[in-house]
Design an enzyme around this catalytic site. Structure first.
Site, short mmCIF file in Angstrom:
data_model
loop_
_atom_site.label_atom_id
_atom_site.label_comp_id
_atom_site.label_asym_id
_atom_site.label_seq_id
_atom_site.Cartn_x
_atom_site.Cartn_y
_atom_site.Cartn_z
N GLU A 29 7.71 83.47 75.94
CA GLU A 29 8.15 83.69 77.33
C GLU A 29 9.16 82.62 77.73
OE1 GLU A 29 4.34 83.41 79.18
OE2 GLU A 29 3.59 85.17 78.11
N GLU A 60 0.81 87.78 76.43
CA GLU A 60 0.42 86.87 75.34
C GLU A 60 -0.18 87.62 74.16
OE1 GLU A 60 -0.05 85.89 78.53
OE2 GLU A 60 1.13 84.06 78.61
N PHE A 83 1.54 77.56 78.04
CA PHE A 83 0.51 76.55 78.31
C PHE A 83 -0.68 76.87 77.40
CE2 PHE A 83 3.06 76.04 82.05
CZ PHE A 83 2.82 74.76 82.52
N ALA A 84 -1.25 75.86 76.82
CA ALA A 84 -2.33 76.08 75.85
C ALA A 84 -3.49 76.85 76.48
CB ALA A 84 -2.82 74.75 75.30
N ASP A 85 -3.69 76.64 77.78
CA ASP A 85 -4.77 77.33 78.48
C ASP A 85 -4.65 78.85 78.32
OD1 ASP A 85 -5.47 74.88 80.72
OD2 ASP A 85 -3.46 74.97 79.86
N PHE A 86 -3.42 79.34 78.17
CA PHE A 86 -3.21 80.79 78.07
C PHE A 86 -3.71 81.34 76.73
CE2 PHE A 86 0.92 80.16 80.76
CZ PHE A 86 0.16 79.65 81.79
N HIS A 129 -3.95 74.57 83.67
CA HIS A 129 -2.69 74.31 82.96
C HIS A 129 -2.69 72.92 82.33
CE1 HIS A 129 -1.53 77.77 85.37
NE2 HIS A 129 -0.42 77.88 84.68
#
Lengths: 329, 360
Positions: A29, A60, A83-86, A129
């Site tokens: 993205e 994702e 963001f790794a959280d995603f 995030h």
């Protein structure tokens, strides 16, 4: 030799591999025309064009699924999860698809891809995030997991990750993007599964990863100067494969082990290493294995609270100083 | 929504009806055959019969406790696997689901390899490491069977992206059930395929049930796949999945479009599952009489009549039937004689070096 930011090292590492191999493609993205929300992929679109550097919708699952389908049929994709959280919204691919493919198909198919992602806290982004998710990925058989702490390691480990025939989760640390470091000219290729001793020491071993590495190094200087404790700082760099040789050898020399982990307390990578050391190097130890971690809480957005939560140099100094007090060899 | 008393729904959808009229027309004009021809028809029939026999045998082997774990049969849905597979070319890629025995067999994978995997024997496709839900045979273009609903739609997109990027002409074909249309990955994949104009064909097998629940009870539109197509700029296509000719023609058109670079297609095939969702499901939730009505529209029954209409002799049909039975028996015996995989296989192929080592 040039001084490069961690951010620019990401782009250089990807460019190095895209120049070497036409099968390396990159998607995510805002990664192409915008150069990435962290500006870590600036210039790739202009250099390699729209067929190789592709903007995707906010999808994702489509990003990781497409990367996998391309990887298992011949390409070498690099996918960005912003963001790794995603990773949580596309965790099926990370947990169920990439790492099981080779095993379930009895070796008929493989999944040579890299997922790079902005990991970690310190940027006041709040609880969704800022997480350190490296442990989410470490626990899954079939994945490789790296987390570089310096610009040169970003390039070298990126190259190794792209050339590896396994799925590699590449954790970049958001709070390191602006950090500068010396990087030699020409191709850089490192080795997955290798830790690095950044500061030799004789009294205690400190293991750290990503953002915790510079903090551990700063703490080690203070511990040496103010407490007379000489710490060896090891940048773990790669959680899978794990360089247990370097870790066990260091502990054998120092007799003390501390881990500095950004993750919340439970099931951090340091717990796994503590278990290995307790199993295999118990008689080398002169004191308890101590983990210094973020408390078991979500991360707050407020700067003073986030600073309290993440391990920092003063806390590392305080903790190690207290444990080592009276037990320095 | 297509319901138990409404077989008419598949006939008022245009495509199928028109093709039938066309067929009648060609026969009336005394043409020897139509666009499909006897060779392809016999192949379509053979595949359906072999899939049927193999699935029935799998069912029997359950009850003899020779197949463990779970298994999801395609009894009643054979027309789709056969129709699509015959329209595919060598090199085209199939992405299947846990209900994937049919699609695997349809690409030419030997029964022994499929039944062997179901029986978790060393002679299976993956030597028992994958099991019934993950049938894979790369040499036949079967690029895996995926057991997490929706996961393989984006994966098929990725394979199609590779073809597009490298200028290769193969098409990636992705099979899934009606239940898949309500998971996010379905929607992400359709949008992704559409915006990148990928050579991928999505085949939705609407058998009226998502596992145990009628799809109509949990879906906001009548046709769970086709009625979403317009959201991604795709044509609305609903066909009779129990007529292998219709499936074959529709798939052919979609593959031609994909190969030309004109992007993806989404085809909803109406069909019916003769058995329950899995081994564990006796399908007691079905209204009385529903199964019987669909059995009247059994794809193999329909196809036998079709062959007769086109002048293919009963003897030819009987020979295919007999050969199929012989193949299933031979495969079953071979599987029963096969040992289990050696225990060394436990830790192979976790990583690309062939092993499982995560440390030095």
């Amino acid at each position: 030799m040039a001084e490069l930011t961690y951010r620019d090292a990401v782009a250089r590492g990807i460019a190095q591999e895209m120049e070497r191999d036409n099968n390396v493609v990159f998607l995510g993205e805002d990664v192409a025309k915008a150069g990435g929300v962290f500006k870590s992929t600036v210039g790739l679109y202009e250099k390699f064009g729209p067929l190789r550097v592709r903007d995707t919708p906010i999808s994702e699952q489509a990003i990781l699924g497409a990367a996998m389908g391309a990887a298992m049929t011949g390409l070498r994709p690099i996918a960005e999860i912003m963001f790794a959280d995603f990773a949580a919204v596309c965790f099926d691919y990370i947990a169920n698809e990439f790492p099981k493919l080779r095993y379930m198909t009895n070796g008929q198919l493989g999944c040579p891809l890299v997922v790079r992602t902005g990991n970690g806290g310190g940027a006041r982004f709040g609880a969704q995030h800022s997480q350190s998710i490296e442990n989410w990925t470490m626990m899954i058989p079939g994945l490789k997991v790296v987390a570089p702490s310096s610009p040169i390691d970003v390039i070298g480990l990126m190259a190794a990750a792209v050339r590896d025939d396994n799925p590699v989760i590449f954790h970049e640390h958001k709070s390191l993007y602006a950090v500068k470091g010396e990087v030699p000219d020409g191709e850089i290729l490192d080795t997955l599964g290798t830790a690095r001793i950044l500061r030799p020491g004789k009294d205690a071993t400190i293991l750290a990863l990503a953002l915790m590495v510079p903090r551990a190094l700063a703490a080690a200087e203070t511990l040496a100067a103010e407490h007379g404790i000489d710490c060896e700082v090891v940048d773990v760099r790669s959680l899978v494969p794990l360089d247990t040789d370097t870790i066990l050898n260091s502990v054998a020399r120092t007799g003390h082990l501390f881990t500095v982990e950004e993750n919340p307390r439970l099931c951090g990578w340091g717990a796994e290493i503590a278990s290995i050391v307790a199993d295999e190097a118990f008689w080398d130890l002169d004191g308890p294995i101590v983990r210094i971690t973020t408390p078991h809480i979500p991360l707050p957005a407020a700067d003073h609270l986030e600073d309290l939560a993440l391990p920092n140099a003063p806390r590392i100094v305080e903790k190690i100083g207290r444990v080592m007090n009276g037990s320095v060899r | 929504m297509p319901g138990p008393d409404d077989f008419g729904m598949v006939w008022h959808l245009g495509w199928n009806h028109n093709m039938r009229e066309k067929q009648k027309g060609s026969r009336a004009a005394g043409l020897p055959n139509d666009d499909i021809g006897p060779d392809i028809r016999l192949e379509l029939y053979r595949l359906q019969v072999e899939i049927r026999d193999c699935e029935k045998r799998a069912n029997d082997l359950f009850f003899q406790n020779l197949i463990k774990g779970t298994s999801h049969l395609s009894l009643g849905q054979e027309g789709i696997a056969a129709g699509v597979a015959v329209a595919m070319q060598p090199g085209d890629k199939s992405f299947c689901t846990y209900r994937g025995h049919a699609h695997t067999l349809a690409r030419g994978v030997p029964m022994e390899k499929v039944l062997g995997e179901l029986m978790l024997r060393d002679n299976g496709l993956m030597r028992g490491k994958g099991g019934s839900m993950h049938l894979t045979s790369v040499e036949h273009g079967v690029m895996g069977s995926y057991a997490i609903i929706g996961a393989h739609l984006p994966i098929a997109c990725g394979s199609a992206w590779r073809a597009q990027y490298l200028g290769q002409k193969d098409v990636s074909v992705c099979f899934f059930g009606d239940g898949t249309t309500n998971i996010g990955a379905f929607h992400e994949a359709l949008n992704f395929a559409a915006i990148w104009k990928l050579p991928v064909v999505f085949i939705c097998e609407n058998n009226l049930y998502m596992e145990y629940t009628p799809i109509a009870d949990v879906t906001a539109v009548e046709h769970p796949a086709a009625d979403r197509a317009s959201a991604y700029g795709l044509e609305r296509i609903v066909i009779d999945g129990n007529d292998a000719d219709v499936v074959y023609r529709t798939a052919q058109a979609a593959f031609a479009k994909a190969r030309k670079g004109d992007g993806p297609s989404l085809i909803e095939c109406m069909t019916y599952r003769h058995s329950g969702h899995s081994r564990a499901d006796p399908a007691k939730y079905r209204p009385e009489g529903e199964l019987e009505k669909w059995l009247e529209r059994d794809p193999i029954k329909i196809y036998r009549e079709r062959l007769r209409e086109f002048g293919i002799s009963d003897a030819q049909v009987a020979a295919i039937d007999a050969e199929s039975k012989r193949k299933v028996d031979a495969a079953t015996e071979a599987c029963k004689a096969s040992p289990s995989a050696p225990v060394e296989l436990l830790t192979t192929d976790v990583y690309a070096d062939g092993g499982w080592s995560w440390r030095n």
